[in-house]
Design a protein around this motif. Structure first.
Motif, PDB file in Angstrom:
ATOM      1  N   THR A 220      44.606  50.445  41.954  1.00  0.00           N
ATOM      2  CA  THR A 220      44.076  49.686  40.817  1.00  0.00           C
ATOM      3  C   THR A 220      43.543  48.338  41.297  1.00  0.00           C
ATOM      4  N   ALA A 221      43.156  47.511  40.364  1.00  0.00           N
ATOM      5  CA  ALA A 221      42.692  46.152  40.684  1.00  0.00           C
ATOM      6  C   ALA A 221      43.781  45.165  40.311  1.00  0.00           C
TER       7      ALA A 221
ATOM      8  N   TYR B 129      41.233  38.402  44.333  1.00  0.00           N
ATOM      9  CA  TYR B 129      41.283  39.620  43.536  1.00  0.00           C
ATOM     10  C   TYR B 129      41.212  40.780  44.512  1.00  0.00           C
TER      11      TYR B 129
ATOM     12  N   ASP C 240      40.882  45.020  44.802  1.00  0.00           N
ATOM     13  CA  ASP C 240      40.537  46.269  44.131  1.00  0.00           C
ATOM     14  C   ASP C 240      40.793  47.397  45.117  1.00  0.00           C
TER      15      ASP C 240
ATOM     16  N   GLN D  67      40.876  51.474  46.004  1.00  0.00           N
ATOM     17  CA  GLN D  67      40.317  52.775  45.645  1.00  0.00           C
ATOM     18  C   GLN D  67      40.894  53.838  46.576  1.00  0.00           C
TER      19      GLN D  67
END
Length: 179
Positions: free
Chosen positions: A48-49, A61, A63, A65
């Protein structure tokens, strides 16, 4: 960019990610072993982020994947972005907006004063118009409705508080500087 294998071991970490995360040589270690912030660990684990995570003096931040190929889990790609500069620019933009609002109010007030002077001239009262314009000239171009604003020595802070005072005055709020 940080590439993790399916066991969570760092296989690739670019220079920017190393710098932002404060890592020396992360290849071959897990994020837990590297002492990565819990919010970034959770993002990597859950794919998730993360929200803004403070790492040192930076706001990051992350993120994550998951990477799959042919139905097989290959690991995770973690993209780390530094939002510190974006946050600083956002604060500057807020200041510019406040100053723009103040300039709009000043322009409106200046136009009103000119209308008063023109009205006096049209009413064949040049003496009063001259006196009124003399007062305006003596008063100066900026008339912030902030009590005791002259106590602020820093010109940028003076202008910023003055700008907010103009906007507040339009809304019926009085601003003053406490001694």
């Amino acid at each position: 960019v940080v590439a993790l294998d399916d066991d969570g071991v760092v296989r690739l970490c670019n220079e920017a990610a190393r710098r932002m995360l404060g890592l020396e040589e992360p290849t071959g270690a897990t994020l837990e072993q590297l002492g990565i912030a819990p919010a970034i660990l959770a993002a990597a684990r859950d794919g998730t982020a993360s929200e803004g995570v403070v790492v040192g003096e930076r706001v990051l931040y992350a993120d994550a994947q998951p990477v799959r190929r042919g139905g097989r889990d290959l690991g995770t790609v973690l993209i780390v972005r530094d939002r510190t500069d974006v946050a600083a620019l956002s604060e500057r933009l807020d200041t510019v907006r406040a100053m723009t609002g103040a300039l709009r109010v000043q322009r409106h007030e200046f136009a009103n004063r000119l209308h008063v002077a023109v009205g006096m001239l049209d009413a064949d009262r040049p003496g009063e118009a001259r006196e009124f314009l003399g007062e305006q000239l003596h008063r100066g171009p900026v008339d912030y409705p902030v009590e005791n604003i002259d106590r602020i020595g820093d010109s940028l802070l003076h202008a910023l508080i003055g700008a907010h005072g103009l906007e507040a005055g339009e809304r019926g709020v009085r601003v003053s500087v406490d001694p």
